[in-house]
Write a protein that holds these residues in place. Sequence first.
Motif, mmCIF file in Angstrom:
data_model
loop_
_atom_site.group_PDB
_atom_site.id
_atom_site.type_symbol
_atom_site.label_atom_id
_atom_site.label_comp_id
_atom_site.label_asym_id
_atom_site.label_seq_id
_atom_site.Cartn_x
_atom_site.Cartn_y
_atom_site.Cartn_z
ATOM 1 N N ILE A 179 -23.477 2.335 16.764
ATOM 2 C CA ILE A 179 -23.026 3.678 17.111
ATOM 3 C C ILE A 179 -23.445 4.666 16.029
ATOM 4 N N GLY A 210 -22.609 8.380 14.323
ATOM 5 C CA GLY A 210 -21.538 9.361 14.245
ATOM 6 C C GLY A 210 -21.561 10.166 12.962
ATOM 7 N N GLU A 255 -18.160 9.830 17.072
ATOM 8 C CA GLU A 255 -19.443 9.547 17.699
ATOM 9 C C GLU A 255 -20.169 10.867 17.937
#
Length: 73
Positions: A26, A28, A42
Amino acid sequence: MIESTIKIGDIIKAKFTPAFDDEVEIIGRVREFKGEMICCNEINSESPFFCFEYEAVKINLPEAVVKSLGEVS
């Protein structure tokens, strides 16, 4: 606070395995540090997540570029 090259506001890529799930990657923005945890949102959905420093890599690209790369994937 964690002594590191990662700072509040930086964009990071984190790779970790949440409880009972497959590995997640992810991207972010760092929101704050809580002990050894890095608290982030995110980049596209603004959903919160957290990771440890050893699971994160700083991305040296502007946010607009990171967002456009996410749209291509």
